[in-house]
Design an enzyme around this catalytic site. Sequence first.
Site, mmCIF file in Angstrom:
data_model
loop_
_atom_site.group_PDB
_atom_site.id
_atom_site.type_symbol
_atom_site.label_atom_id
_atom_site.label_comp_id
_atom_site.label_asym_id
_atom_site.label_seq_id
_atom_site.Cartn_x
_atom_site.Cartn_y
_atom_site.Cartn_z
ATOM 1 N N LYS A 178 1.878 -3.267 6.156
ATOM 2 C CA LYS A 178 2.172 -3.026 4.742
ATOM 3 C C LYS A 178 3.646 -2.695 4.523
ATOM 4 C CE LYS A 178 -1.881 -3.732 2.833
ATOM 5 N NZ LYS A 178 -2.106 -4.881 1.929
ATOM 6 N N TYR A 221 -2.045 -1.209 10.282
ATOM 7 C CA TYR A 221 -2.106 -1.361 8.828
ATOM 8 C C TYR A 221 -0.800 -0.895 8.177
ATOM 9 C CZ TYR A 221 -3.887 -0.913 4.045
ATOM 10 O OH TYR A 221 -4.082 -1.013 2.683
ATOM 11 N N SER A 261 0.862 -1.180 0.000
ATOM 12 C CA SER A 261 0.000 0.000 0.000
ATOM 13 C C SER A 261 0.897 1.228 0.000
ATOM 14 C CB SER A 261 -0.887 0.005 1.252
ATOM 15 O OG SER A 261 -1.506 1.257 1.449
#
Length: 236
Positions: A132, A128, A115
């Site tokens: 990532k 998150y 991401s």
Amino acid sequence: MAAAFAASGNEVWITDIDQDALQSCPASWRKSCVDVANDAQMSALFDEIAAVWGTVDVVCANAGVAGPTAKVEDVGWADWNACVSTTLGGAFLSAKYAAPLMKHAGKGALILVSSTAGQYGYPNRAPYAAAKWGVIGLMKTLAMELGPHGIRANAICPGAVEGPRMEGVLTREAAAKNMTRDEVYQGYASGTSMGSFVTAQDIANMAVFLGSDAARLVSGQVIAVDGHTENPDPKI
């Protein structure tokens, strides 16, 4: 991604933790209901793939969860683990069990989905962003370790992708920042040179390219599909 690979003439084997989602897929696709964070289930999946196909040419490790939107001191340990175990752990288990099949064939492509949060970080999204970033480190390691066996590894870094998952992110972030959903949306969009979100098809197109012979010497790369992120957290 599965639809794009199928349209390119590939056989497709798709997994999801949601059995109902699998049932909605075309009958010609092979399907397995699997939790990518479950070691035993992933081992059994690749045993089945080996028995049916013998090998696997391309693996797309795309499963992930958004995780909480909260200040780091407010992130629960269970929420952290749920995000990291699926988003990073699932990519690891995919590579772990695909590698022996690809080594035996002397070729293969591992496509891990990171991401832009894995390139820049993002406030209030610690699990998150960390997961990532970890995906990119895993990919770089796989490219080095497996390259001598003819196996390539790359990471796609989507920007904000139109769809239900991102709508949930927008809603939670709006609540956390005391903003409207549209204000948060415009903030994300304005942080890119092209001023827009991307679509799932944009990501699928890149995956098909990376899995193809046209990318036969593309490995160890972090490729953003994001309209060029200039500012990952614009303050508007």
